[in-house]
Design a protein around this motif. Structure first.
Motif, PDB file in Angstrom:
ATOM      1  N   LEU A 153      33.593 -29.005   5.626  1.00 32.31           N
ATOM      2  CA  LEU A 153      34.846 -28.306   5.307  1.00 32.31           C
ATOM      3  C   LEU A 153      35.103 -27.290   6.408  1.00 32.31           C
ATOM      4  N   LYS A 154      36.290 -27.319   6.983  1.00 28.50           N
ATOM      5  CA  LYS A 154      36.552 -26.363   8.062  1.00 28.50           C
ATOM      6  C   LYS A 154      37.965 -25.824   7.935  1.00 28.50           C
ATOM      7  N   HIS A 155      38.248 -24.610   8.395  1.00 25.39           N
ATOM      8  CA  HIS A 155      37.367 -23.686   9.095  1.00 25.39           C
ATOM      9  C   HIS A 155      37.305 -22.436   8.232  1.00 25.39           C
ATOM     10  N   LEU A 156      36.131 -22.019   7.877  1.00 24.88           N
ATOM     11  CA  LEU A 156      35.882 -20.917   6.964  1.00 24.88           C
ATOM     12  C   LEU A 156      36.085 -19.606   7.706  1.00 24.88           C
ATOM     13  N   VAL A 157      37.092 -18.869   7.481  1.00 21.49           N
ATOM     14  CA  VAL A 157      38.229 -18.983   6.601  1.00 21.49           C
ATOM     15  C   VAL A 157      39.399 -18.195   7.195  1.00 21.49           C
ATOM     16  N   ALA A 158      40.567 -18.348   6.606  1.00 21.68           N
ATOM     17  CA  ALA A 158      41.782 -17.656   7.070  1.00 21.68           C
ATOM     18  C   ALA A 158      42.091 -17.999   8.535  1.00 21.68           C
ATOM     19  N   ASN A 159      42.004 -19.260   8.842  1.00 17.59           N
ATOM     20  CA  ASN A 159      42.270 -19.774  10.190  1.00 17.59           C
ATOM     21  C   ASN A 159      43.544 -20.635  10.118  1.00 17.59           C
ATOM     22  N   MET A 168      41.724 -13.129  17.392  1.00 14.82           N
ATOM     23  CA  MET A 168      42.621 -12.548  16.387  1.00 14.82           C
ATOM     24  C   MET A 168      41.867 -12.262  15.091  1.00 14.82           C
ATOM     25  N   ASP A 169      42.481 -11.339  14.342  1.00 18.40           N
ATOM     26  CA  ASP A 169      41.844 -10.878  13.103  1.00 18.40           C
ATOM     27  C   ASP A 169      42.816 -11.125  11.950  1.00 18.40           C
ATOM     28  N   SER A 170      42.509 -12.073  11.095  1.00 21.61           N
ATOM     29  CA  SER A 170      43.365 -12.329   9.936  1.00 21.61           C
ATOM     30  C   SER A 170      43.099 -11.230   8.921  1.00 21.61           C
ATOM     31  N   ARG A 171      44.131 -10.436   8.662  1.00 24.12           N
ATOM     32  CA  ARG A 171      43.978  -9.342   7.692  1.00 24.12           C
ATOM     33  C   ARG A 171      44.517  -9.816   6.357  1.00 24.12           C
ATOM     34  N   TRP A 195      28.576 -31.002   1.650  1.00 25.22           N
ATOM     35  CA  TRP A 195      27.256 -30.677   2.206  1.00 25.22           C
ATOM     36  C   TRP A 195      27.279 -29.709   3.381  1.00 25.22           C
ATOM     37  N   SER A 196      28.433 -29.549   4.040  1.00 26.71           N
ATOM     38  CA  SER A 196      28.456 -28.581   5.143  1.00 26.71           C
ATOM     39  C   SER A 196      29.834 -27.973   5.308  1.00 26.71           C
ATOM     40  N   MET A 197      29.871 -26.866   6.027  1.00 30.89           N
ATOM     41  CA  MET A 197      31.122 -26.164   6.335  1.00 30.89           C
ATOM     42  C   MET A 197      31.047 -25.690   7.781  1.00 30.89           C
ATOM     43  N   MET A 198      32.209 -25.333   8.308  1.00 30.82           N
ATOM     44  CA  MET A 198      32.265 -24.813   9.679  1.00 30.82           C
ATOM     45  C   MET A 198      32.923 -23.435   9.668  1.00 30.82           C
ATOM     46  N   ALA A 199      32.257 -22.451  10.269  1.00 25.18           N
ATOM     47  CA  ALA A 199      32.807 -21.094  10.342  1.00 25.18           C
ATOM     48  C   ALA A 199      33.814 -21.024  11.488  1.00 25.18           C
ATOM     49  N   ALA A 200      34.917 -20.355  11.241  1.00 27.04           N
ATOM     50  CA  ALA A 200      36.069 -20.377  12.141  1.00 27.04           C
ATOM     51  C   ALA A 200      35.876 -19.507  13.387  1.00 27.04           C
ATOM     52  N   TYR A 201      36.843 -19.625  14.300  1.00 28.60           N
ATOM     53  CA  TYR A 201      36.845 -18.815  15.526  1.00 28.60           C
ATOM     54  C   TYR A 201      37.231 -17.359  15.260  1.00 28.60           C
ATOM     55  N   ASN A 202      38.190 -17.184  14.335  1.00 34.06           N
ATOM     56  CA  ASN A 202      38.837 -15.883  14.175  1.00 34.06           C
ATOM     57  C   ASN A 202      37.945 -14.871  13.450  1.00 34.06           C
ATOM     58  N   ASP A 203      38.414 -13.629  13.442  1.00 34.75           N
ATOM     59  CA  ASP A 203      37.816 -12.603  12.595  1.00 34.75           C
ATOM     60  C   ASP A 203      38.575 -12.586  11.268  1.00 34.75           C
ATOM     61  N   VAL A 204      37.925 -12.096  10.259  1.00 30.22           N
ATOM     62  CA  VAL A 204      38.586 -11.897   8.966  1.00 30.22           C
ATOM     63  C   VAL A 204      38.335 -10.457   8.559  1.00 30.22           C
ATOM     64  N   ASN A 205      39.409  -9.701   8.438  1.00 35.72           N
ATOM     65  CA  ASN A 205      39.300  -8.273   8.087  1.00 35.72           C
ATOM     66  C   ASN A 205      38.285  -7.548   8.962  1.00 35.72           C
ATOM     67  N   VAL A 215      31.756 -13.343   3.087  1.00 34.09           N
ATOM     68  CA  VAL A 215      32.224 -14.686   2.722  1.00 34.09           C
ATOM     69  C   VAL A 215      31.050 -15.659   2.629  1.00 34.09           C
ATOM     70  N   GLN A 216      30.229 -15.688   3.669  1.00 34.17           N
ATOM     71  CA  GLN A 216      29.200 -16.740   3.739  1.00 34.17           C
ATOM     72  C   GLN A 216      28.036 -16.485   2.786  1.00 34.17           C
ATOM     73  N   ASN A 217      27.480 -15.277   2.866  1.00 39.33           N
ATOM     74  CA  ASN A 217      26.297 -15.006   2.036  1.00 39.33           C
ATOM     75  C   ASN A 217      26.674 -14.685   0.601  1.00 39.33           C
ATOM     76  N   ARG A 218      27.657 -13.754   0.483  1.00 36.41           N
ATOM     77  CA  ARG A 218      27.900 -13.266  -0.870  1.00 36.41           C
ATOM     78  C   ARG A 218      28.687 -14.279  -1.702  1.00 36.41           C
ATOM     79  N   ILE A 219      29.797 -14.759  -1.149  1.00 33.66           N
ATOM     80  CA  ILE A 219      30.639 -15.629  -1.983  1.00 33.66           C
ATOM     81  C   ILE A 219      30.131 -17.074  -1.969  1.00 33.66           C
ATOM     82  N   VAL A 220      30.097 -17.660  -0.778  1.00 31.62           N
ATOM     83  CA  VAL A 220      29.853 -19.110  -0.708  1.00 31.62           C
ATOM     84  C   VAL A 220      28.418 -19.465  -1.122  1.00 31.62           C
ATOM     85  N   LYS A 221      27.444 -18.798  -0.522  1.00 32.93           N
ATOM     86  CA  LYS A 221      26.053 -19.140  -0.858  1.00 32.93           C
ATOM     87  C   LYS A 221      25.580 -18.409  -2.114  1.00 32.93           C
ATOM     88  N   GLY A 222      26.191 -17.235  -2.368  1.00 32.07           N
ATOM     89  CA  GLY A 222      25.767 -16.443  -3.511  1.00 32.07           C
ATOM     90  C   GLY A 222      26.502 -16.831  -4.787  1.00 32.07           C
TER      91      GLY A 222
END
Ligand code: BGC
Length: 839
Positions: A153-159, A168-171, A195-205, A215-222
């Protein structure tokens, strides 16, 4: 559902394997070995895994060119079918394509949303709507993974846009993140176990996507308790420690990158806990295990049997044609469609897109298809010599690489060119034939050496007269032959190494040549030192270890050669004459891979060049005019009132021309519904700007009022066509709708009568208009129904509970909507057929 005991046993077994590795060995596994492969480890039975783009074909291990692979219809056509079965079939087909090439992971689906219609990469993504996106993605992933191939699943997230994508920073508010942008990921995890995801190029907040602990540790994996692997987008990892601690599991591509020795040192220095590294490796081994890449000692890793249909087999042709046509949308129709097959009368088929149909978008989704089909071929095959084809106006602003069929390698006598690479002192490094007019130097290519000069020689299939000659790629170029010469000094512009690779600078000029001229293009190559260019720019805030700085590749280098185009004035006059002589004119207009591409956004929704003028003139001259829009995303239609029908054909893949013809004649019904609202004018949309400000921030000010949600709330003038709109060839009467609770949750049942004379398919869409003032209307369920001519069917649609909740920022929890409000049964919100008030 996996047996939890088995899952535990498996995890214990994988953890035991992790325990056998030294720190250096573990870290070694966490960066790619090449552009698209991972290192293996014999000691623990780990095979080198192979990845491939994704998402509309499985290109293989090469970035440019490669073997011929099936080119599928683009994402908006798949989502446009509003049909899980179609998406699952696509997933299965891609799994077969992957297995044919021994690929373990397909880099798709793209589940970012169509936020602003200007986003260059929307063609790869499904929709503006998070629910349609999530359902389509889940079905695609299920179809693919049931066959043992991993989806990503790509691209995590706000891309959602491409401009300055690395910086760029998606606010985006936590509410919009949860309710909109993360929802498709959440659905594809919960409903299909991606089974897998791809982390995006951009910043988020303010935090790079690759370092998103939140996003990755707390929400998706947690919170989601997800046990899959997160890889970086290619060259996206910005810092060593923050990414390793922030939940990223794998850096791509390799072999270099910000982990390796740096990560080993960070662990030794106590900056990254070794348990985090272990967890990354465990997830990697779990992925390998799932795709057959982890085998007990002494056994051979799984190799897939080669029994899949070939890329141009009748099975594939049928599938690809049917899937494409299913997603095409009849936007307007005053009865001219479907075109009668047996009636007499000439059909004037007009437009550059009719003879050069655009079947895919640009960037990493590009594949090398076995063949392509144009609308001219498709319609002529169905209607024979009733079809008269006329070229249309120019549609591209940039030169394109030469069609290899226009070139003959003078050495081999076969299509293509002779390539010679020279070192700085003039020594010949290599000499070979290329059957493409494009070569790629310096990344995943066949040219390992470090050449200073490339010389491309070919004989053109030109008649005596004007020829367009030029080149693509950074360097100092001279293209000479037949007594003529053009030259240019091409340099990169901008700050996006990936973008430069995907869209290198280009030039072309028209020269007079004798027939069958032999031309030689010589380029003094000019590799870009991104390290120097980007580190010099402190506002970009790049760390010394940023992976982006490793991109020194030259990217595509290509020869441009084609018969000189005729002038637009001449082409419009010829089109007008052709239209006047025919009962029906079919004009094919659209965008190209220049507009719908990774690494660049659009600046307008207007059709490129003088295509609008072409339609006006044809519509005035012809008895009846049908317009086919060969584009995945919204275009403006200033001529809408002048034409009799509009078919939105998307980017329809290798069978595209035949699929358009089948849709026009009704051999296959275009049952698609629009996946995105089509604005009536530039700027007339709830979200428009895609250019970040000076602080590199792009505020997602539309909050949860994305697309039709915002249009409905009056945040923009009514769209030209609503999300969910699509006429098909049936006509439908709806009875009253009833809502009821069931074990599956809230359901709506409505009676539907097919009042037309043909069997057809309707998509019943259910929206919730909540009672709360601050809550947007939203799609909560849909179901497709095939109904025979004249028949009535009761259709029940389940409202997905994930759309009936709201994120509460104060408590950081979900809560159900207050209740009340209205369920709206609609064929897109511009055509409401029934309403049910909720208590
Ligand atoms: C794209 C990804 C793609 C990767 C590998 C990147 O430029 O953003 O979607 O999978 O390249 O080609």
């Amino acid at each position: 559902m996996a047996d939890p005991r088995r899952t535990l046993d498996r995890t214990a077994r994988l953890a035991e394997l992790v325990g056998r590795l030294s720190l250096a060995e573990k870290v070694h596994l966490l960066t790619g070995e090449t552009a698209f492969t991972l290192p293996g480890n014999d000691r623990i039975g780990l095979a080198p895994l192979a990845f491939s783009d994704g998402p509309t074909g499985v290109r293989g291990l090469k970035f440019v060119g490669g073997d011929a692979v099936a080119l599928l219809p683009n994402a908006t056509l798949i989502a446009g079918s509003f049909d899980d079965e179609v998406a699952a079939e696509v997933g299965r087909l891609l799994a077969e394509e992957a297995q044919r090439q021994q690929i373990h992971v397909v880099l798709g689906p793209t589940v970012n949303l169509h936020r602003s219609p200007l986003g260059g990469r929307l063609f790869e993504a499904y929709s503006e709507d998070p629910y349609l996106t999530g359902r389509t993605a889940a079905a695609y992933v299920r179809g693919m993974q049931e066959h043992g191939t991993a989806a990503c699943l790509k691209h995590l997230v706000a891309n959602e846009s491409e401009t300055l994508r690395n910086f760029m920073d998606s606010r985006v508010s936590e509410t919009a993140l949860r309710e909109l942008y993360l929802l498709p990921f959440e659905m594809a995890v919960a409903d299909a176990g991606a089974w897998s995801m791809m982390a995006a190029y951009n910043d988020v907040n303010g935090v790079p996507a690759t370092e998103q602990d939140h996003v990755q540790n707390r929400i998706v994996k947690g919170e989601w308790d997800w046990d899959g692997l997160i890889m970086s987008d290619w060259f996206a990892t910005k810092r060593t420690v923050a990414s390793a601690n922030g939940g990223l599991d794998l850096v791509m591509p390799g072999p270099d990158g910000p982990w390796g020795a740096r990560l080993v040192a960070a662990v030794r220095a106590g900056e990254v806990p070794e348990e985090s590294v272990d967890d990354h490796v465990l997830r990697l081994l779990r992925l390998a295990d799932r795709v057959g890449g982890l085998t007990p000692e002494g056994q051979q890793p799984r190799r897939w049997a080669q029994d899949q249909p070939t890329v141009d087999s009748p099975v594939r042709r049928e599938q690809l044609r049917r899937i494409a046509a299913r997603g095409m949308t009849v936007a307007t129709n005053n009865g001219v469609l479907p075109l009668a097959v047996d009636a007499g009368g000439a059909v004037a088929l007009i437009g550059r897109h009719a003879i050069d149909t655009v079947d895919m978008g640009g960037g990493s989704a590009t594949v090398n298809p076995p063949y392509r089909s144009t609308v001219a071929e498709g319609l002529s095959a169905l209607l024979g010599d009733r079809v008269h084809v006329t070229d249309g106006v120019a549609v591209r602003a940039r030169p394109v690489a030469a069609d290899p069929a226009f070139l003959t390698d003078p050495v081999t006598g076969t299509p293509g060119m002779q390539v010679v690479l020279l070192a700085a002192d003039g020594t010949e490094l290599s000499r070979c034939h290329s059957d493409s007019s494009t070569i790629s130097i310096g990344w995943d290519d066949e040219f390992d050496q470090d050449p200073a000069t490339a010389v491309l020689t070919t004989t053109l299939a030109n008649d005596a007269g004007p020829v367009l000659l030029g080149a693509i790629g950074t360097g100092d170029w001279t293209v000479a032959g037949g007594g003529a010469e053009v030259s240019a000094r091409l340099r990169v512009a901008g700050q996006d190494p990936g973008g430069t690779m995907l869209r290198p600078p280009a030039f072309a000029g028209t020269v007079e040549l004798p027939a069958a001229a032999t031309v030689t293009a010589t380029v003094a190559l000019h590799p870009v030192d991104w390290r120097e260019l980007l580190l010099r720019e402190p506002s970009l805030g790049l760390a010394e270890e940023s992976h982006l700085l490793d991109m020194t590749a030259l990217g595509r280098t290509a020869l441009v050669a084609a018969p000189a185009p005729r002038h637009d004035d001449e082409l419009i006059a010829a089109a007008e004459a052709a239209a006047a002589g025919a009962g029906t004119a079919v004009v094919v207009v659209g965008l190209t891979e220049e507009d719908e591409t990774e690494a660049a956004d659009k600046t307008t929704l207007a059709l490129p060049g003088r295509q609008d003028e072409l339609v006006h003139r044809v519509a005035a001259a012809a008895g009846r005019t049908v317009v086919v829009v060969n584009a995945a995303t919204p275009v403006l239609m200033p001529w809408l009132a002048e034409v009799d029908a509009v078919l939105v054909a998307g980017l329809p893949g290798q069978e595209g021309g035949h699929a358009v013809a089948a849709a026009l004649t009704g051999a296959l019904e275009p049952t698609g519904r629009l996946v995105t609202s089509w604005p009536a004018a530039d700027g007339a949309a709830p979200a428009w700007d895609v250019v970040p400000g000076e602080d590199l921030a792009l505020p997602y000010d539309d909050g949860t009022f994305i697309g039709h949600r915002g249009f409905h709330a009056g945040h923009a003038p009514a769209p030209l066509f609503w999300f969910g709109h699509g006429l098909g060839y049936g006509s439908w009467e709806y009875g009253t709708a009833q809502a009821h609770e069931s074990p599956d949750g809230l359901e709506v049942t409505v009676e539907l009568t097919n009042t037309s004379a043909r069997d057809s398919r309707e998509t019943v869409q259910v929206y919730l208009d909540p009672a709360e003032e601050d809550q947007p209307i939203r799609l909560v369920g849909y179901r497709g129904a095939d109904v025979a001519a004249g028949a009535t069917a009761a259709v029940t649609v389940t409202c997905d509970a994930r759309l009936l909740r709201r994120w509460d920022e104060a408590t950081g929890t979900w809560s159900p909507l207050a209740g009340g409000g209205e369920l709206v049964v609609a064929r897109g919100l511009g055509d409401v057929r029934a309403r049910v008030s909720l208590a």
